[in-house]
Scaffold this motif. Structure first.
Motif, PDB file in Angstrom:
ATOM      1  N   CYS A 122       0.846  -1.191   0.000  1.00 22.40           N
ATOM      2  CA  CYS A 122       0.000   0.000   0.000  1.00 22.40           C
ATOM      3  C   CYS A 122       0.880   1.238   0.000  1.00 22.40           C
ATOM      4  N   HIS A 156       0.760   5.772  -1.350  1.00 23.77           N
ATOM      5  CA  HIS A 156      -0.004   6.962  -1.705  1.00 23.77           C
ATOM      6  C   HIS A 156      -1.109   7.251  -0.680  1.00 23.77           C
ATOM      7  N   TYR A 195      -3.532   3.192  -2.045  1.00 28.37           N
ATOM      8  CA  TYR A 195      -3.441   2.441  -3.298  1.00 28.37           C
ATOM      9  C   TYR A 195      -2.829   1.086  -2.968  1.00 28.37           C
ATOM     10  N   PHE A 217      -8.189   0.338  -4.468  1.00 31.56           N
ATOM     11  CA  PHE A 217      -8.089   1.479  -3.569  1.00 31.56           C
ATOM     12  C   PHE A 217      -8.793   1.124  -2.266  1.00 31.56           C
ATOM     13  N   TYR A 242     -11.755  -2.451   0.191  1.00 31.56           N
ATOM     14  CA  TYR A 242     -11.249  -1.880  -1.053  1.00 31.56           C
ATOM     15  C   TYR A 242     -12.188  -2.131  -2.208  1.00 31.56           C
ATOM     16  N   THR A 276      -9.509  -2.107  -8.928  1.00 26.30           N
ATOM     17  CA  THR A 276      -9.396  -1.488 -10.240  1.00 26.30           C
ATOM     18  C   THR A 276      -9.161  -2.572 -11.286  1.00 26.30           C
TER      19      THR A 276
END
Length: 160
Positions: A70, A72, A87, A106, A126, A129
């Motif tokens: 993880c 950001h 992220y 995310f 989460y 994506t």
């Protein structure tokens, strides 16, 4: 901005991931409040720390190798509560089933600072994506040359 709280929450999230990947279930549980909830997509939702830890123990045992990263972090602190967005990039390797999963997502988390001053996760989850699954037989050069848990599952295999 409460930089001390942001640093403590970041450390908490990293401990959550490390404990998950190293299968240190007591440490993993300690990152969560007893009534913590979790939602990892459409089919994986949990209403308590015990339910989440039991699921992870049962499904991510020595036969499954995981790697979660993880970064950001976007952390907002409001007194003794906070939210975070992270992220995620993850890999799940299941040699006995000849498969590898790669994905990204995310995370959206909520945190609470307890009377002991420690932050813990109140909710984590989460939204993917992407997620891709590959057969290890499709990767002719694949060879697992080290596995921390191989001694527990396959005598004579492991570090080479």
């Amino acid at each position: 901005m409460d930089l001390e709280a942001v640093a403590a929450i970041s450390r908490l999230k990293y401990a959550y991931l490390r404990a998950l990947d190293t299968k240190c279930w007591d440490e993993f549980a300690d990152t969560l409040l007893p009534d913590a909830t979790a939602n990892y997509g459409e089919h994986l939702a949990f209403e308590s720390r015990d339910a989440l830890v039991d699921f992870m123990k049962s499904n991510l045992g020595p036969q499954t190798i995981t790697e979660h990263h993880c970064g950001h972090p976007e952390i907002d602190v409001d007194g003794d509560t906070a939210t975070g967005r992270w992220y995620l990039s993850d890999t799940v390797l299941i040699p006995e089933h000849g498969m590898v999963l790669r994905g990204a997502a995310f995370y959206s988390d909520r945190y609470v600072r307890g009377p002991d001053g420690r932050w813990r996760i109140a909710h984590t989850g989460y939204e993917r994506t992407y997620e891709a699954v590959m057969s290890l037989s499709d990767i002719p050069s694949f060879r697992l040359t080290s596995n921390r848990w191989a001694a527990d599952t396959e005598p004579g295999k492991g570090d080479s």
